[in-house]
Design a protein around this motif. Structure first.
Motif, PDB file in Angstrom:
ATOM      1  N   TRP A   1       0.833  -1.195   0.000  1.00 27.91           N
ATOM      2  CA  TRP A   1       0.000   0.000   0.000  1.00 27.91           C
ATOM      3  C   TRP A   1       0.872   1.252   0.000  1.00 27.91           C
ATOM      4  O   TRP A   1       0.552   2.248  -0.634  1.00 27.91           O
ATOM      5  CB  TRP A   1      -0.971   0.022   1.183  1.00 27.91           C
ATOM      6  CG  TRP A   1      -1.845   1.230   1.097  1.00 27.91           C
ATOM      7  CD1 TRP A   1      -1.706   2.403   1.788  1.00 27.91           C
ATOM      8  CD2 TRP A   1      -2.935   1.431   0.200  1.00 27.91           C
ATOM      9  NE1 TRP A   1      -2.652   3.306   1.397  1.00 27.91           N
ATOM     10  CE2 TRP A   1      -3.424   2.733   0.414  1.00 27.91           C
ATOM     11  CE3 TRP A   1      -3.554   0.628  -0.759  1.00 27.91           C
ATOM     12  CZ2 TRP A   1      -4.509   3.254  -0.287  1.00 27.91           C
ATOM     13  CZ3 TRP A   1      -4.641   1.156  -1.459  1.00 27.91           C
ATOM     14  CH2 TRP A   1      -5.091   2.452  -1.220  1.00 27.91           C
ATOM     15  N   GLU A   2       1.998   1.194   0.680  1.00 29.36           N
ATOM     16  CA  GLU A   2       2.917   2.345   0.706  1.00 29.36           C
ATOM     17  C   GLU A   2       3.387   2.683  -0.707  1.00 29.36           C
ATOM     18  O   GLU A   2       3.378   3.846  -1.112  1.00 29.36           O
ATOM     19  CB  GLU A   2       4.105   2.034   1.608  1.00 29.36           C
ATOM     20  CG  GLU A   2       5.090   3.189   1.699  1.00 29.36           C
ATOM     21  CD  GLU A   2       6.283   2.886   2.593  1.00 29.36           C
ATOM     22  OE1 GLU A   2       7.122   3.785   2.742  1.00 29.36           O
ATOM     23  OE2 GLU A   2       6.387   1.758   3.130  1.00 29.36           O
ATOM     24  N   ASP A   3       3.777   1.675  -1.481  1.00 28.37           N
ATOM     25  CA  ASP A   3       4.210   1.906  -2.865  1.00 28.37           C
ATOM     26  C   ASP A   3       3.073   2.438  -3.731  1.00 28.37           C
ATOM     27  O   ASP A   3       3.271   3.332  -4.551  1.00 28.37           O
ATOM     28  CB  ASP A   3       4.766   0.626  -3.484  1.00 28.37           C
ATOM     29  CG  ASP A   3       6.090   0.210  -2.875  1.00 28.37           C
ATOM     30  OD1 ASP A   3       6.787   1.054  -2.274  1.00 28.37           O
ATOM     31  OD2 ASP A   3       6.427  -0.994  -2.978  1.00 28.37           O
ATOM     32  N   ILE A   4       1.874   1.870  -3.551  1.00 25.19           N
ATOM     33  CA  ILE A   4       0.713   2.317  -4.317  1.00 25.19           C
ATOM     34  C   ILE A   4       0.394   3.764  -3.987  1.00 25.19           C
ATOM     35  O   ILE A   4       0.184   4.595  -4.876  1.00 25.19           O
ATOM     36  CB  ILE A   4      -0.505   1.408  -4.041  1.00 25.19           C
ATOM     37  CG1 ILE A   4      -0.250   0.017  -4.613  1.00 25.19           C
ATOM     38  CG2 ILE A   4      -1.788   2.009  -4.615  1.00 25.19           C
ATOM     39  CD1 ILE A   4      -1.207  -1.044  -4.113  1.00 25.19           C
TER      40      ILE A   4
ATOM     41  N   VAL B   1      -1.337  -5.384  -2.990  1.00 26.69           N
ATOM     42  CA  VAL B   1      -2.314  -5.473  -4.072  1.00 26.69           C
ATOM     43  C   VAL B   1      -1.598  -5.942  -5.331  1.00 26.69           C
ATOM     44  O   VAL B   1      -0.484  -5.505  -5.622  1.00 26.69           O
ATOM     45  CB  VAL B   1      -2.989  -4.103  -4.329  1.00 26.69           C
ATOM     46  CG1 VAL B   1      -4.030  -4.218  -5.444  1.00 26.69           C
ATOM     47  CG2 VAL B   1      -3.613  -3.550  -3.053  1.00 26.69           C
ATOM     48  N   ALA B   2      -2.236  -6.833  -6.047  1.00 26.95           N
ATOM     49  CA  ALA B   2      -1.757  -7.266  -7.362  1.00 26.95           C
ATOM     50  C   ALA B   2      -2.762  -6.772  -8.395  1.00 26.95           C
ATOM     51  O   ALA B   2      -3.971  -6.871  -8.193  1.00 26.95           O
ATOM     52  CB  ALA B   2      -1.625  -8.779  -7.429  1.00 26.95           C
TER      53      ALA B   2
ATOM     54  N   ILE C   1      -6.433  -8.037  -3.285  1.00 26.33           N
ATOM     55  CA  ILE C   1      -5.875  -7.432  -2.078  1.00 26.33           C
ATOM     56  C   ILE C   1      -5.517  -8.554  -1.121  1.00 26.33           C
ATOM     57  O   ILE C   1      -6.356  -9.400  -0.798  1.00 26.33           O
ATOM     58  CB  ILE C   1      -6.876  -6.463  -1.430  1.00 26.33           C
ATOM     59  CG1 ILE C   1      -7.198  -5.322  -2.401  1.00 26.33           C
ATOM     60  CG2 ILE C   1      -6.320  -5.920  -0.113  1.00 26.33           C
ATOM     61  CD1 ILE C   1      -8.273  -4.357  -1.904  1.00 26.33           C
ATOM     62  N   ALA C   2      -4.261  -8.563  -0.685  1.00 28.95           N
ATOM     63  CA  ALA C   2      -3.772  -9.625   0.197  1.00 28.95           C
ATOM     64  C   ALA C   2      -3.241  -9.036   1.504  1.00 28.95           C
ATOM     65  O   ALA C   2      -2.904  -7.854   1.582  1.00 28.95           O
ATOM     66  CB  ALA C   2      -2.669 -10.419  -0.494  1.00 28.95           C
TER      67      ALA C   2
END
Length: 171
Positions: free
Chosen positions: A25-28, A120-121, A59-60
């Motif tokens: 999530w940080e990267d997104i 997330v993928a 979402i994992a």
């Protein structure tokens, strides 16, 4: 003259995860909302390509292994016509930026402000030849294939895809 489109609905989930597969999530957040004067593709050229893309997302929690809908770490599978918009809706509804706000029903079932081990993928849908009037159905079809892939491997649907389960418990 009408344009004929030769396409067949797939019978199994056949999309590949974009780029690195799992994205934190940080990267997104850094890439999709880079701040004034910055562009997503300059922050992360690979992930930045997904900002306005259409497709399936998974979402994992504590993602491990291959980014694919059968992965048991997946908590939710969805579809969208804009990854950035949908992730924003999820983030607001999950309380990642303050009080929970309307936008994504699965976000309401996520633990408020809990994204430190969320990944997330993104599985972009190859849409150049899909007529606009068929796109929504195609997205739903691929979402159904992803859910079926998860179900076949894990014996149930992802926890957050079942509304009656309430708020997901994350460890």
């Amino acid at each position: 003259m009408t344009k004929e489109v030769a396409m067949r609905a797939p019978k199994t989930f056949d999309l590949d995860a974009h780029g690195a597969g799992w994205y934190s999530w940080e990267d997104i957040s850094k890439c999709f909302w880079p701040g004034a004067g910055k562009k997503s593709v300059n922050v992360d050229p690979t992930l930045g390509q997904m900002v306005t893309s259409k497709g399936i997302y998974c979402i994992a929690w504590k993602a491990a292994g291959k980014a694919f809908p059968s992965n048991p770490t997946i908590q939710y599978i969805g579809q969208t016509s804009s990854f950035k918009a949908r992730m924003g809706q999820f983030g607001w509804s999950a309380g990642f930026w303050g009080e929970q706000a309307p936008g994504h029903s699965a976000g309401w079932r996520w633990v408020k402000n809990k994204n430190d081990q969320m990944s997330v993928a993104f599985f972009p849908l190859p849409t150049p030849d899909i007529p606009k009037h068929m796109l929504n159905g195609y997205l739903h079809w691929y979402e159904a294939l992803a859910l079926d892939t998860y179900h076949q491997q894990n014996g149930s649907l992802p926890y957050v895809n079942i509304p009656k389960n309430g708020v997901v418990v994350l460890s």
